[in-house]
Structures are given as C-alpha cells and as structure tokens.
Design a protein around this motif. Structure first.
Motif, PDB file in Angstrom:
ATOM      1  N   UNK A  77       4.430 -21.081  -6.743  1.00 41.20           N
ATOM      2  CA  UNK A  77       5.425 -22.295  -6.406  1.00 41.20           C
ATOM      3  C   UNK A  77       5.627 -21.207  -4.802  1.00 41.20           C
ATOM      4  N   UNK A  78       6.559 -21.506  -3.972  1.00 46.68           N
ATOM      5  CA  UNK A  78       7.030 -21.072  -2.549  1.00 46.68           C
ATOM      6  C   UNK A  78       6.352 -21.963  -1.618  1.00 46.68           C
ATOM      7  N   UNK A  79       6.132 -21.208   0.159  1.00 49.41           N
ATOM      8  CA  UNK A  79       5.652 -21.919   0.815  1.00 49.41           C
ATOM      9  C   UNK A  79       4.391 -21.938   1.101  1.00 49.41           C
ATOM     10  N   UNK A  80       3.792 -20.143   0.609  1.00 44.16           N
ATOM     11  CA  UNK A  80       1.843 -21.082   0.264  1.00 44.16           C
ATOM     12  C   UNK A  80       1.614 -21.907  -1.332  1.00 44.16           C
ATOM     13  N   UNK A  81       3.044 -21.248  -1.914  1.00 47.88           N
ATOM     14  CA  UNK A  81       2.064 -22.471  -3.335  1.00 47.88           C
ATOM     15  C   UNK A  81       2.134 -23.931  -2.682  1.00 47.88           C
ATOM     16  N   UNK A  82       2.767 -24.034  -1.362  1.00 46.36           N
ATOM     17  CA  UNK A  82       3.133 -25.974  -1.209  1.00 46.36           C
ATOM     18  C   UNK A  82       2.345 -25.897  -0.165  1.00 46.36           C
ATOM     19  N   UNK A  83       1.178 -24.893   0.559  1.00 42.96           N
ATOM     20  CA  UNK A  83       0.741 -25.851   1.212  1.00 42.96           C
ATOM     21  C   UNK A  83      -0.826 -25.515   0.381  1.00 42.96           C
ATOM     22  N   UNK A  84      -1.064 -24.514  -0.643  1.00 42.61           N
ATOM     23  CA  UNK A  84      -1.881 -24.912  -1.247  1.00 42.61           C
ATOM     24  C   UNK A  84      -1.994 -26.450  -2.120  1.00 42.61           C
TER      25      UNK A  84
END
Length: 278
Positions: free
Chosen positions: A54-61
């Motif tokens: 999750x989080x910002x990096x998870x959303x980008x992935x």
C-alpha cells in the motif's frame, strides 16, 4: 515594487515549505511476530510504503502494472494482424531473394587472396633508475601518506560532533523483544540462553550510547519444556531530515574554518618565504 513583493512572498512560501518538510518526521515500523514480517514507512502521517503493498509507492506500482497490461494487449492484437499480412507476402519475398542471389553470383568477380604483410618487430627499452631517485620517491610517498593521514584526522575532528548529532537524532522507540530460547537438552538450552541474552543486552547498551532509545518490553526466557524457540520483536525508527541538514552545515563550517582556511594561509606564507629567500 509590486513585483518585488510578489517575489518575496513566493520565496517566503518556498522557505516555509522547505522548513516544514525538514521538520516533519520520517518513521518506519518493523515487526516480526509469529514468523510474519510486517513493515511500514511513513512521512509525517502519509504512508509511503508498507508490507501490504500500500501507500504511495504501492499505488504507483499498481498504476504501472495496469499500463503494462494495456500495452501487452495492444501488442498482441498488433502481432495478430501483422502475422496475417506477413504470411501472404512471405512467398513473394523469398522468390525475389533467390533471384537476386543468383544474379549476384553470376556477376561477382573473383577476389584474389591478400598477401600477408610481415608484422613489424617492436622493441622496448627499459630505463635504469638510480638509487637516489628511488630514495626521493620513497620520501615523497611517505610525505604524501603523512599528509593524507593528517587530512583524515582533521576531517574526523570536524565530523565527530556532527556525526554524534546525527546518531542522537535517530530515535529507536517502542522496542519490543520477546525471546524464548529452547532446546531438548537442558544444558544446551541454558548455554544458548546465556550467550544470546548476554549478546542482546550488550547490543542494546551500545545502541543506547549511540542513538536515542526507548524500550517497551525486553524479555528473554529459557524454555525447557518448549520444542521450538520463539523470536518476536518490533520497533519504530523515527528521524527528522532537518538534523541531517543542520549537521551537514555544521561539518562544512567546521571544515572551512579549521582546515581549509588555515591550509590556505600556511601555503601562502610558505610561498612568500620561498620568494623572499630567492
């Protein structure tokens, strides 16, 4: 004047945002409980990354994966149309290639083998070094090593206090340790318990000297009647980016006033004395 006021307001806003970014803490929670690793990295209250993707990096992935799927589907459809068209023209292309090869074989002239040219002999001359030159080189090397060591010591004297400030700015909070050391043999279990508990408490003492540490619970037990050992633990690491920036400024100022400027003054004085002696 109005333009200058607008520029000053923009600069003040930018400086305020930079100060806010430097003051807000960065934290990381890590836990290993029941053989399950969980972690999360946060900037202030914003989750950047966690173990559940999750989080910002998870959303980008996730966005990148969706784009890749769309591209693969488009490529598959394009390949299907291309294979259908290429199957119709492959026979014509092969016929044209065979005709061109036959014409080229008939018209190509015979090539004569090239005569090998003898390679030129290379000679290398070794220069003999006198013992006086060797002694001078050794003296230069010794002087350069001494100067390097002196520079390293000066750098360390300038970086010692800023580095301590950085280490103290790293907070290790809510340290939770629950170890159960077990073994089928009671003697081995007691020995392992003594070794592990001694190493653990020494490590925690060293960490307390370097970092700012706050414990929640630390419990190491010896489980004689338990078949498997238990290793549960968690902690939170918290720091502010401003401490790194301030420590870097501190180091640069100390290096400039303690090392850089005195070296420049000493070199200029040595040059003046050498010129006066000449």
């Amino acid at each position: 004047m109005i333009v200058l006021k607008i520029l000053l307001i923009i600069l003040l806003v930018i400086l305020g945002l930079v100060v806010l970014l430097l003051v807000l803490p960065v934290s990381a929670d890590v836990s290993f409980i029941d053989k399950k690793l969980e972690y999360s990295v946060k900037y202030a209250y914003i989750t950047i990354l966690d173990s559940n993707k999750g989080g910002i990096l998870g959303w980008i992935n996730k966005r990148k994966q969706k784009k890749k799927k769309k591209k693969t589907k488009a490529a598959e459809t394009a390949e299907g149309t291309l294979t259908h068209e290429s199957s119709q023209t492959s026979e014509e292309v092969s016929k044209v290639q065979e005709d061109t090869k036959s014409e080229a074989a008939e018209t190509a002239p015979e090539e004569k083998p090239k005569e090998e040219q003898p390679a030129a002999d290379k000679t290398s001359e070794a220069e003999d070094s006198s013992p006086d030159d060797d002694e001078k080189e050794e003296k230069k090397k010794g002087g350069s090593l001494g100067e390097k060591l002196e520079k390293l010591l000066n750098i360390w004297s300038c970086a010692k206090n800023p580095a301590a400030k950085i280490f103290r700015g790293i907070h290790l909070e809510d340290i939770y340790i629950d170890f159960i050391i077990s073994d089928t043999d009671a003697y081995k279990c007691a020995v392992n318990y003594g070794r592990i508990s001694g190493a653990l408490y020494n490590l925690l003492a060293q960490m307390s000297r370097l970092f700012t540490v706050r414990f929640k619970t630390v419990d190491v037990r010896c489980g004689f009647a338990i078949e498997k050992s238990q290793w549960d633990g968690s902690l939170r690491v918290r720091l502010c980016l401003g401490t790194f920036v301030l420590s870097g400024i501190w180091f640069i100022g100390a290096y400039v006033f303690r090392v850089f400027i005195p070296d420049k003054i000493a070199k200029s004085r040595s040059k003046k004395t050498a010129a006066e002696q000449k």
